[in-house]
Motif scaffolding. Structure first.
Motif, PDB file in Angstrom:
ATOM      1  N   TYR A   1       0.840  -1.191   0.000  1.00  0.00           N
ATOM      2  CA  TYR A   1       0.000   0.000   0.000  1.00  0.00           C
ATOM      3  C   TYR A   1       0.880   1.247   0.000  1.00  0.00           C
ATOM      4  O   TYR A   1       1.974   1.255   0.569  1.00  0.00           O
ATOM      5  CB  TYR A   1      -0.916   0.018   1.225  1.00  0.00           C
ATOM      6  CG  TYR A   1      -2.034  -0.987   1.140  1.00  0.00           C
ATOM      7  CD1 TYR A   1      -3.111  -0.779   0.290  1.00  0.00           C
ATOM      8  CD2 TYR A   1      -2.022  -2.132   1.914  1.00  0.00           C
ATOM      9  CE1 TYR A   1      -4.143  -1.701   0.213  1.00  0.00           C
ATOM     10  CE2 TYR A   1      -3.055  -3.053   1.842  1.00  0.00           C
ATOM     11  CZ  TYR A   1      -4.106  -2.830   0.983  1.00  0.00           C
ATOM     12  OH  TYR A   1      -5.121  -3.739   0.901  1.00  0.00           O
TER      13      TYR A   1
ATOM     14  N   ASP B   1       1.834   5.176   1.064  1.00  0.00           N
ATOM     15  CA  ASP B   1       1.803   5.845   2.374  1.00  0.00           C
ATOM     16  C   ASP B   1       0.430   6.444   2.637  1.00  0.00           C
ATOM     17  O   ASP B   1      -0.070   6.411   3.760  1.00  0.00           O
ATOM     18  CB  ASP B   1       2.884   6.931   2.445  1.00  0.00           C
ATOM     19  CG  ASP B   1       4.281   6.326   2.506  1.00  0.00           C
ATOM     20  OD1 ASP B   1       4.402   5.147   2.911  1.00  0.00           O
ATOM     21  OD2 ASP B   1       5.243   7.027   2.144  1.00  0.00           O
TER      22      ASP B   1
ATOM     23  N   GLU C   1      -2.477   5.309   1.503  1.00  0.00           N
ATOM     24  CA  GLU C   1      -3.391   4.212   1.835  1.00  0.00           C
ATOM     25  C   GLU C   1      -3.142   3.706   3.262  1.00  0.00           C
ATOM     26  O   GLU C   1      -4.084   3.398   3.992  1.00  0.00           O
ATOM     27  CB  GLU C   1      -3.234   3.069   0.827  1.00  0.00           C
ATOM     28  CG  GLU C   1      -3.773   3.425  -0.551  1.00  0.00           C
ATOM     29  CD  GLU C   1      -3.381   2.410  -1.613  1.00  0.00           C
ATOM     30  OE1 GLU C   1      -4.245   2.089  -2.454  1.00  0.00           O
ATOM     31  OE2 GLU C   1      -2.221   1.958  -1.617  1.00  0.00           O
ATOM     32  N   LYS C   2      -1.871   3.622   3.643  1.00  0.00           N
ATOM     33  CA  LYS C   2      -1.550   3.200   5.013  1.00  0.00           C
ATOM     34  C   LYS C   2      -2.128   4.179   6.023  1.00  0.00           C
ATOM     35  O   LYS C   2      -2.625   3.777   7.072  1.00  0.00           O
ATOM     36  CB  LYS C   2      -0.039   3.081   5.188  1.00  0.00           C
ATOM     37  CG  LYS C   2       0.555   1.897   4.473  1.00  0.00           C
ATOM     38  CD  LYS C   2       2.074   1.880   4.646  1.00  0.00           C
ATOM     39  CE  LYS C   2       2.691   0.762   3.843  1.00  0.00           C
ATOM     40  NZ  LYS C   2       4.162   0.778   3.918  1.00  0.00           N
TER      41      LYS C   2
ATOM     42  N   TYR D   1      -5.157   1.034   5.771  1.00  0.00           N
ATOM     43  CA  TYR D   1      -4.898  -0.216   5.065  1.00  0.00           C
ATOM     44  C   TYR D   1      -3.635  -0.868   5.615  1.00  0.00           C
ATOM     45  O   TYR D   1      -2.641  -0.201   5.856  1.00  0.00           O
ATOM     46  CB  TYR D   1      -4.746   0.027   3.559  1.00  0.00           C
ATOM     47  CG  TYR D   1      -6.026   0.399   2.875  1.00  0.00           C
ATOM     48  CD1 TYR D   1      -6.916  -0.585   2.477  1.00  0.00           C
ATOM     49  CD2 TYR D   1      -6.353   1.733   2.641  1.00  0.00           C
ATOM     50  CE1 TYR D   1      -8.105  -0.252   1.845  1.00  0.00           C
ATOM     51  CE2 TYR D   1      -7.533   2.081   2.019  1.00  0.00           C
ATOM     52  CZ  TYR D   1      -8.403   1.084   1.622  1.00  0.00           C
ATOM     53  OH  TYR D   1      -9.574   1.408   1.013  1.00  0.00           O
ATOM     54  N   GLN D   2      -3.694  -2.188   5.806  1.00  0.00           N
ATOM     55  CA  GLN D   2      -2.558  -2.938   6.341  1.00  0.00           C
ATOM     56  C   GLN D   2      -2.291  -4.147   5.472  1.00  0.00           C
ATOM     57  O   GLN D   2      -3.168  -4.605   4.747  1.00  0.00           O
ATOM     58  CB  GLN D   2      -2.844  -3.398   7.768  1.00  0.00           C
ATOM     59  CG  GLN D   2      -3.067  -2.274   8.744  1.00  0.00           C
ATOM     60  CD  GLN D   2      -3.405  -2.812  10.127  1.00  0.00           C
ATOM     61  OE1 GLN D   2      -3.399  -4.014  10.360  1.00  0.00           O
ATOM     62  NE2 GLN D   2      -3.707  -1.921  11.039  1.00  0.00           N
TER      63      GLN D   2
END
Length: 167
Positions: A30, A32, A34-35, A39-40
């Motif tokens: 993902y 940065d 999205e994190k 998100y993981q």
């Protein structure tokens, strides 16, 4: 041939999840952004990039004469929310595509069990299958010893490096 000349190899897989990484598959990470949204793991964790190589490996083992016995624990009929497929498959549907079903396994017996049924399945089904050859009558002549048993708790390096674990 003697018993020692006719060795059968088995791999017994105990898992409570479908594979989300596969050997030789570079996971999509993902961004940065999205994190930061929560998100993981990996973007490609639950798609054919992982499923197909896993099934191919099971088939390859079977083609080498190695019986893979898969004990799939608590495989849920819940949708995989992060799946990129539309409609989203359930964990059990994906497990069926990879490992096969009890009636039509990919590489050897498949047991879908609840956590409460694990011990009984191991002692009553798997151990019995390992003790006996596939003949109709069980006698001392068609039983064999289990030797060279190796027990591995396997976590590939990319799992250890990319996921936090807590006990």
């Amino acid at each position: 041939t003697t018993k020692t000349d006719n060795k059968q190899k088995y791999i017994i897989v105990f898992t409570d999840a479908i594979p989300n990484v596969a050997s030789g598959v570079v996971p999509e990470v993902y961004s940065d952004e999205e994190k930061a949204q929560g998100y993981q793991g990996f973007k490609s964790a639950y798609d054919d990039k992982v499923f197909v190589p896993t099934k191919n490996e099971l088939t390859s083992l079977a083609n080498k004469g190695i019986t893979v016995m898969s004990l799939l624990i608590d495989m849920k009929n819940e949708e995989i929310q992060i799946s990129t497929e539309n409609p989203k498959p359930t964990y059990k549907e994906v497990a069926n595509r990879i490992f096969g079903t009890e009636a039509d396994p990919t590489a050897g017996p498949v047991y879908y069990v609840t956590e409460n049924d694990v011990e009984n399945t191991v002692t009553e089904k798997i151990f019995t299958d390992l003790k006996e050859t596939k003949t109709t009558t069980v006698t001392p002549e068609n039983q064999y010893e289990l030797t060279d048993i190796v027990i591995k708790d396997y976590f590939p390096k990319n799992i250890i490096d990319n996921f936090g674990f807590a006990l």
